[in-house]
Motif scaffolding. Structure first.
Motif, mmCIF file in Angstrom:
data_model
loop_
_atom_site.group_PDB
_atom_site.id
_atom_site.type_symbol
_atom_site.label_atom_id
_atom_site.label_comp_id
_atom_site.label_asym_id
_atom_site.label_seq_id
_atom_site.Cartn_x
_atom_site.Cartn_y
_atom_site.Cartn_z
ATOM 1 N N ARG A 79 0.835 -1.272 0.046
ATOM 2 C CA ARG A 79 -0.063 0.007 0.079
ATOM 3 C C ARG A 79 1.031 1.219 0.194
ATOM 4 O O ARG A 79 1.802 1.322 0.624
ATOM 5 C CB ARG A 79 -0.934 0.036 1.272
ATOM 6 C CG ARG A 79 -2.156 -1.165 1.371
ATOM 7 C CD ARG A 79 -2.799 -0.933 2.408
ATOM 8 N NE ARG A 79 -3.550 0.393 2.665
ATOM 9 C CZ ARG A 79 -3.905 0.890 3.857
ATOM 10 N NH1 ARG A 79 -3.604 0.054 5.095
ATOM 11 N NH2 ARG A 79 -4.459 2.164 4.053
ATOM 12 N N GLN A 80 0.423 2.301 -0.757
ATOM 13 C CA GLN A 80 0.969 3.637 -0.627
ATOM 14 C C GLN A 80 0.564 4.165 0.786
ATOM 15 O O GLN A 80 -0.620 4.251 0.912
ATOM 16 C CB GLN A 80 0.702 4.397 -1.844
ATOM 17 C CG GLN A 80 1.405 3.964 -3.247
ATOM 18 C CD GLN A 80 2.701 4.119 -2.934
ATOM 19 O OE1 GLN A 80 3.579 5.054 -2.683
ATOM 20 N NE2 GLN A 80 3.330 2.797 -3.399
ATOM 21 N N SER A 120 1.570 7.051 4.201
ATOM 22 C CA SER A 120 2.215 8.481 4.514
ATOM 23 C C SER A 120 2.535 8.204 6.126
ATOM 24 O O SER A 120 1.567 8.043 6.833
ATOM 25 C CB SER A 120 1.330 9.567 4.178
ATOM 26 O OG SER A 120 0.156 9.249 4.891
ATOM 27 N N ASN A 133 7.578 2.288 -0.332
ATOM 28 C CA ASN A 133 5.982 2.573 -0.486
ATOM 29 C C ASN A 133 5.435 3.478 0.593
ATOM 30 O O ASN A 133 4.273 3.858 0.311
ATOM 31 C CB ASN A 133 5.093 1.306 -0.353
ATOM 32 C CG ASN A 133 5.236 0.718 0.853
ATOM 33 O OD1 ASN A 133 6.345 0.326 1.499
ATOM 34 N ND2 ASN A 133 4.224 0.264 1.641
ATOM 35 N N VAL A 134 6.403 3.737 1.454
ATOM 36 C CA VAL A 134 5.761 5.093 2.346
ATOM 37 C C VAL A 134 6.562 6.221 2.029
ATOM 38 O O VAL A 134 7.680 6.497 1.781
ATOM 39 C CB VAL A 134 6.325 4.526 3.919
ATOM 40 C CG1 VAL A 134 5.874 5.438 4.814
ATOM 41 C CG2 VAL A 134 5.800 3.284 4.193
ATOM 42 N N SER A 135 5.721 7.502 2.057
ATOM 43 C CA SER A 135 6.132 8.654 1.924
ATOM 44 C C SER A 135 6.410 9.370 3.250
ATOM 45 O O SER A 135 5.307 9.424 4.171
ATOM 46 C CB SER A 135 4.784 9.408 0.969
ATOM 47 O OG SER A 135 5.425 11.027 0.954
ATOM 48 N N ASN A 169 11.098 9.429 -1.856
ATOM 49 C CA ASN A 169 9.944 9.328 -1.026
ATOM 50 C C ASN A 169 10.189 9.971 0.627
ATOM 51 O O ASN A 169 9.589 9.739 1.557
ATOM 52 C CB ASN A 169 9.642 7.997 -0.741
ATOM 53 C CG ASN A 169 10.797 6.979 -0.033
ATOM 54 O OD1 ASN A 169 11.849 7.471 -0.389
ATOM 55 N ND2 ASN A 169 10.404 6.036 0.342
#
Length: 207
Positions: free
Chosen positions: A27-28, A30, A51-53, A78
């Protein structure tokens, strides 16, 4: 300008192991790091969890400069530019962050070396900016039911308080109560190297 903290070098991999356990790689997501310090943690996590911002932050200009130096060196897509954030102030002052905009808030080694107002602000802020079911992860030394163990942590607590009476090791029951005041609950405690712990607080969804 690039700072290097020995403790961060030691604990970044054990904390990443806990994060991997919590983060869905498909999953994207934050994440906000409150009190990023040198930036060593955020760039380590960002490389491992693409995948983590990541949004780093700190109150000190020297730390903000160091984070930017790591970003410039590693060119990570990212990791966002670091923002000035004072955890003791309301989340509304946290650089324009919106309510329910983060899946994850992390805070490493701040709670014991800052006034209680910073911890209260962290929990209030996380309660507002986390999405439902979002996670607040804190790392550091904690007492449990008023008991600090082992002796080295008792000595550390006394040295902190001698440097600043507002500093000192906080109790998991205090943090659990703060979480509950702000719509979260203490879901898990993970014992870590060097007598530290990761505390995982989950934001409850609205019924």
């Amino acid at each position: 300008r690039m700072l290097c903290a020995a403790a961060a070098e030691r604990n970044k991999e054990p904390i990443l192991t806990v994060l991997r356990d919590c983060v869905d790689p498909g999953r994207q997501l934050s994440a906000l790091e409150v009190s990023s310090g040198s930036g060593q943690h955020v760039v380590h996590f960002a490389q491992a969890l693409p995948n983590v911002s990541w949004q780093p932050s700190d109150i000190e200009q020297t730390s903000l400069d160091s984070i930017e130096a790591y970003r410039a060196l590693l060119k990570l897509h990212n990791v966002k530019p670091a923002i000035h954030l004072d955890a003791s102030q309301g989340w509304e002052s946290w650089g324009g962050i919106q309510p329910e905009s983060f899946h994850l808030v992390i805070n490493i080694n701040m709670i014991h070396i800052s006034p209680l107002a910073c911890t209260e602000g962290l929990f209030k802020g996380a309660g507002r900016i986390l999405k439902p079911h979002g996670l607040l992860l804190t790392y550091g030394p904690y007492s449990v039911n008023g008991l600090i163990t082992p002796q080295s942590n008792i000595d550390f607590d006394q040295s902190l308080k001698s440097r600043n009476p507002e500093w000192g090791i906080k109790d998991t029951s205090l943090l659990s109560a703060l979480a509950e005041e702000n719509g979260m609950f203490l879901e898990r405690v993970v014992d870590m190297p060097a007598n530290n712990k990761c505390l995982l607080f989950r934001k409850e969804s609205m019924v």
